[in-house]
Design an enzyme around this catalytic site. Structure first.
Site, PDB file in Angstrom:
ATOM      1  N   GLU A  37      58.638  81.908 122.474  1.00  0.00           N
ATOM      2  CA  GLU A  37      59.848  81.806 121.658  1.00  0.00           C
ATOM      3  C   GLU A  37      60.469  83.175 121.390  1.00  0.00           C
ATOM      4  O   GLU A  37      61.691  83.326 121.403  1.00  0.00           O
ATOM      5  CB  GLU A  37      59.542  81.096 120.330  1.00  0.00           C
ATOM      6  CG  GLU A  37      59.226  79.617 120.473  1.00  0.00           C
ATOM      7  CD  GLU A  37      60.392  78.804 121.019  1.00  0.00           C
ATOM      8  OE1 GLU A  37      61.548  79.277 120.936  1.00  0.00           O
ATOM      9  OE2 GLU A  37      60.145  77.700 121.518  1.00  0.00           O
ATOM     10  N   TYR A 120      64.299  79.661 112.789  1.00  0.00           N
ATOM     11  CA  TYR A 120      64.198  78.886 114.028  1.00  0.00           C
ATOM     12  C   TYR A 120      62.816  79.034 114.663  1.00  0.00           C
ATOM     13  O   TYR A 120      62.170  78.048 115.020  1.00  0.00           O
ATOM     14  CB  TYR A 120      65.262  79.315 115.042  1.00  0.00           C
ATOM     15  CG  TYR A 120      64.894  78.876 116.436  1.00  0.00           C
ATOM     16  CD1 TYR A 120      65.012  77.539 116.806  1.00  0.00           C
ATOM     17  CD2 TYR A 120      64.351  79.777 117.348  1.00  0.00           C
ATOM     18  CE1 TYR A 120      64.609  77.113 118.063  1.00  0.00           C
ATOM     19  CE2 TYR A 120      63.952  79.357 118.613  1.00  0.00           C
ATOM     20  CZ  TYR A 120      64.086  78.025 118.955  1.00  0.00           C
ATOM     21  OH  TYR A 120      63.672  77.602 120.191  1.00  0.00           O
ATOM     22  N   ASP A 138      68.458  76.271 116.844  1.00  0.00           N
ATOM     23  CA  ASP A 138      68.930  77.491 117.510  1.00  0.00           C
ATOM     24  C   ASP A 138      70.363  77.278 117.975  1.00  0.00           C
ATOM     25  O   ASP A 138      71.012  76.288 117.617  1.00  0.00           O
ATOM     26  CB  ASP A 138      68.001  77.849 118.671  1.00  0.00           C
ATOM     27  CG  ASP A 138      68.066  76.837 119.810  1.00  0.00           C
ATOM     28  OD1 ASP A 138      68.620  75.726 119.612  1.00  0.00           O
ATOM     29  OD2 ASP A 138      67.569  77.149 120.911  1.00  0.00           O
TER      30      ASP A 138
END
Length: 357
Positions: A37, A120, A138
Site C-alpha cells: 500500500e 486510507y 482512496d
C-alpha cells in the site's frame, strides 16, 4: 437512484470476473499489505510490482526491515521516488518492534498512528489483514462514488472526506471488506479512469449520475493545478586518475533526503561553470587541484511539485583526490556506486555516462 445494497451487489459481481492479478492479492500478512500500500501511493501497479518483490526478498519480515540501516532501505527503494515513504516505513518498523513486540498492531487507530500511514492505508491494512469492516477510501474510490452518486465535492477537506467515507462504508455493508475494497480499487484503476473512462464496461453504466448527465469530466471536481517550482542543479561529478569520486548524503529537509549526490552548486539564476569557477569550487574541498578536463551533460527532470534543470559537469582529474578535513564527503570508487542510493536523475546520468566509456 441506485441504492447502496444494489451498488454492492453489482460491484462484487463485476469484480468476480475482473480482478487484477497482483502479487499481494489475497495477502493477509499485515506487513506485506503495508509495504504494497505504501509503494502504491502515487505510483502505478506495473511499476510497483518489481520493487515489491525485490523489497520482500531483501526484507522478508518486519524484523529484517527494522534491523536494516536506512542506506539499505533507500537503495532497494531507489528509482521508486517519494523517498519519505521509505524513511517512514523504516522508522515505523522499529516502532512496531519496540512498542508492539514485533507484532503489527490490529487496532485501526494504532495502525494510523504509525509514521506515513494515513486514514486510507490504515483502513486498507485493517480490512485486508484483519477483516475490519471499513472502506478504504482512496482516489479510485472517491472517483467511482462521485460519478455514480453525483457527489460534487472535492476530497480536500475533512467534511468532504468524511462524506465519501460514510457513503463507501454504506456501500460496503456487511460484505467481505477485502473483496469490496479490492473491487473498488480495480474498478477505479481499470474502468472508471480519470480521463477517458471505459463506461461501456462499467457495472454502473446505466445508473451512473455523471454519465447520464453528460458531465463525467466534472466528477469529482478537479483540484487546482500545481504550479511547479523551477530549480537549476549543477552537479560536479569528480573522477580522479584512480577512478575515485566524491559523494555526499543529502541531509537537509528537501527532495531526496538520505540519498547520495555529487558536489552540488545550486543558484537561483543560471551560471556557467568555466574552468576558473570549477577550480575555485574544488579548491574549497581538495588540498590541491591537478589538471582536469570537463564534459557537460544537461537533463530535465520533473517531480510532482518541482521542475528541475540538471547540469552535470564531469571533471576528470589528472591526479588523485586529496580531500580536506571536515568536508562531509566520502571518497568512493565509481565501481562501488551500485552500493549507494542516488536520485533517479543522477542514476540515469551515471548509466548513460558508463555507456560512453
Amino acid at each position: 437512484m441506485l441504492n447502496y445494497l444494489s451498488f454492492n451487489h453489482k460491484l462484487l459481481l463485476w469484480s468476480g470476473r475482473n480482478t487484477r492479478k497482483m502479487p499481494w492479492l489475497l495477502e493477509k500478512d499485515p506487513y506485506r499489505i503495508w509495504i504494497s500500500e505504501i509503494m502504491l501511493q502515487q505510483t502505478r501497479v506495473d511499476q510497483v510490482i518489481p520493487y515489491y518483490e525485490r523489497f520482500l526478498a531483501k526484507f522478508p519480515t518486519i524484523t529484517h526491515l527494522a534491523d536494516a540501516n536506512i542506506d539499505e532501505v533507500l537503495k532497494i527503494w531507489e528509482g521508486l521516488g517519494y523517498y519519505t515513504r521509505a524513511r517512514n516505513i523504516h522508522q515505523s518498523s522499529r516502532i512496531v518492534m519496540k512498542d508492539y513486540n514485533g507484532q503489527f498492531p490490529k487496532d485501526y487507530n494504532e495502525i494510523k498512528s504509525l509514521r506515513g500511514i494515513g486514514a486510507y492505508t490504515a483502513a486498507a491494512i485493517s480490512a485486508f489483514a484483519f477483516n475490519l469492516k471499513i472502506a478504504a477510501v482512496d482516489g479510485n474510490c472517491i472517483r467511482v462514488i462521485s460519478r455514480v452518486f453525483g457527489i460534487n465535492s472535492e476530497a480536500n477537506q475533512a467534511k468532504s472526506i468524511n462524506n465519501y467515507q460514510l457513503i463507501a462504508n454504506k456501500c460496503l455493508g456487511m460484505s467481505d471488506p477485502s473483496h469490496f475494497n479490492q473491487a473498488m480499487m480495480d474498478l477505479g484503476a481499470t474502468i472508471c479512469l480519470p480521463k477517458n473512462p471505459i463506461c461501456i464496461e462499467c457495472p454502473f453504466e446505466v445508473e451512473c449520475y455523471a454519465r447520464n448527465e453528460g458531465r463525467i469530466s466534472d466528477f469529482p471536481p478537479k483540484k487546482p493545478k500545481i504550479v511547479k517550482v523551477k530549480r537549476l542543479l549543477n552537479y560536479v561529478f569528480l573522477v580522479d586518475k584512480e577512478g575515485n569520486s566524491l559523494i555526499k548524503r543529502r541531509e537537509n529537509k528537501d527532495i531526496w533526503k538520505g540519498l547520495y549526490e555529487f558536489i552540488l552548486i545550486e543558484k537561483k539564476s543560471k551560471i556557467k561553470l568555466n574552468k576558473s569557477k570549477i577550480k575555485e569550487e574544488l579548491g574549497a574541498l581538495l588540498t590541491y587541484v591537478s589538471e582536469f578536463s570537463v564534459q557537460v551533460d544537461k537533463y530535465n527532470h520533473q517531480l510532482t511539485h518541482q521542475s528541475l534543470e540538471v547540469i552535470f559537469y564531469k571533471i576528470s582529474l589528472s591526479g588523485k583526490i586529496r580531500l580536506k578535513n571536515n568536508s562531509g564527503y566520502l571518497v568512493e570508487n565509481v565501481k562501488n556506486f551500485l552500493n549507494f542510493a542516488f536520485p533517479r536523475i543522477v542514476r540515469i546520468y551515471l548509466e548513460n555516462d558508463f555507456k560512453k566509456d
